[in-house]
Design a protein around this motif. Structure first.
Motif, short mmCIF file in Angstrom:
data_model
loop_
_atom_site.label_atom_id
_atom_site.label_comp_id
_atom_site.label_asym_id
_atom_site.label_seq_id
_atom_site.Cartn_x
_atom_site.Cartn_y
_atom_site.Cartn_z
N ARG A 172 0.84 -1.19 0.00
CA ARG A 172 0.00 0.00 0.00
C ARG A 172 0.89 1.26 0.00
O ARG A 172 0.92 2.00 -0.97
N ILE A 173 1.65 1.48 1.06
CA ILE A 173 2.45 2.71 1.16
C ILE A 173 3.61 2.70 0.17
O ILE A 173 3.80 3.65 -0.61
N GLY A 174 4.41 1.64 0.18
CA GLY A 174 5.56 1.58 -0.71
C GLY A 174 5.17 1.66 -2.17
O GLY A 174 5.84 2.32 -2.97
N TRP A 175 4.09 1.00 -2.53
CA TRP A 175 3.61 1.01 -3.91
C TRP A 175 3.26 2.41 -4.36
O TRP A 175 3.67 2.87 -5.44
N GLN A 176 2.51 3.12 -3.54
CA GLN A 176 2.11 4.48 -3.90
C GLN A 176 3.31 5.42 -3.96
O GLN A 176 3.38 6.30 -4.84
N ILE A 224 10.49 5.43 4.85
CA ILE A 224 9.06 5.71 5.09
C ILE A 224 8.30 4.40 5.29
O ILE A 224 7.46 4.28 6.20
N VAL A 225 8.59 3.41 4.46
CA VAL A 225 7.93 2.10 4.59
C VAL A 225 8.25 1.48 5.95
O VAL A 225 7.36 0.95 6.63
N ASP A 226 9.51 1.57 6.36
CA ASP A 226 9.89 1.01 7.67
C ASP A 226 9.18 1.72 8.81
O ASP A 226 8.76 1.08 9.79
#
Length: 288
Positions: A152-156, A173-175
């Motif tokens: 979700r977050i990493g993809w966007q 940010i993903v971490d």
């Protein structure tokens, strides 16, 4: 085009359907939408380019999965298909009405029941689908925080980076999002996935939801989304809490869950949403 759609509806319902009334209706920023009627049957139709058929089929699949649970109401799917240059989705037409406080409370109860009655072994979905027009990856994953942080977050963030919009180091940010979700124990359940006020309505038979971006995830993503663009009436949250209370620290996780939707709006529309992403990210990193 309309003749082909008439023929498809006729085939599905088993009796002749001829459009006698056609009226454009509001249906968001993505599709052209119409109310079709022969004065006996009434349908809501979405139209878009022929290449968008997969999006309509994904939406139809999600609606069917929600309906199977018998907890929440949603429009019946009549047909999907293509014409020479258009794709379309035909749904049951449900007229809107103003809801009472009791009906909002009931909605909270029903959503809670949908979440409680749809446990699953993993997070994800049977196929990738769409959030708006953005592809939403749904590879099966046993770890919720990994699923949401990466898919979700990493993809966007990666989609934004491909447009030369960089909010910071993607891995960092993903971490950070992963760590905020770390101690939250989640049972996968069926979620609507895009539950804001524009994707629900009330008819004489009660509440119904539509335009899903469903997957098996944390039920809190649906509650968080209802708060992103202005909260629903208090009675809704009371009905939900009375039936299925939220876990501690929901307000922290809400920042991460709604970050996904703000990122998606930045990908779709740019502008002010990019600034909202930066503001939201600052709050997330402060929690990390």
């Amino acid at each position: 085009m309309w003749r082909a759609i008439e023929q498809n509806i006729t085939q599905v319902i088993g009796q002749q359907f001829s459009i006698k009334h056609k009226q454009a209706v509001t249906g968001g920023d993505i599709n052209l939408c119409y109310w079709l009627s022969d004065y006996q049957h009434n349908y809501f139709i979405k139209l878009n380019d022929k290449s968008r058929l997969q999006q309509f089929e994904s939406e139809a699949y999600s609606l069917a999965q929600i309906k199977q649970l018998n907890a929440m109401s949603c429009p019946n799917v009549i047909a999907t298909g293509t014409t020479l240059d258009k794709s379309y989705l035909v749904l049951e037409y449900l007229p809107f009405k103003t809801a009472s406080a009791r009906e909002w409370f009931n909605f909270g109860e029903q959503l809670a029941q949908m979440h409680k009655s749809s446990p699953h072994g993993q997070f994800g979905w049977q196929h990738d689908n769409y959030i708006g027009t953005t592809l939403q990856p749904n590879d099966w994953q046993s770890n919720w925080r990994t699923f949401f942080a990466e898919q979700r977050i990493g993809w966007q963030l990666q989609l934004l980076a491909e447009k030369s919009i960089n909010l910071g180091d993607i891995k960092h940010i993903v971490d950070a999002c992963h760590d905020i979700l770390q101690h939250h124990q989640v049972t996968p359940c069926l979620v609507h996935g895009d539950l804001w006020q524009g994707n629900l309505g009330f008819s004489d038979d009660g509440v119904f939801i539509f335009d899903p971006a469903s997957y098996y995830g944390d039920r809190e993503v649906d509650i968080a989304m209802t708060e992103l663009f202005g909260q629903l009436p208090d009675e809704f949250y009371q009905g939900y809490q009375d039936t299925y209370p939220l876990d501690n620290d929901y307000d922290k996780r809400k920042l991460v869950y709604n970050f996904y939707h703000i990122l998606n709006h930045a990908n779709l529309f740019g502008g002010i949403y990019i600034e909202q992403c930066k503001a939201n990210l600052t709050r997330i990193l402060a929690l990390h």
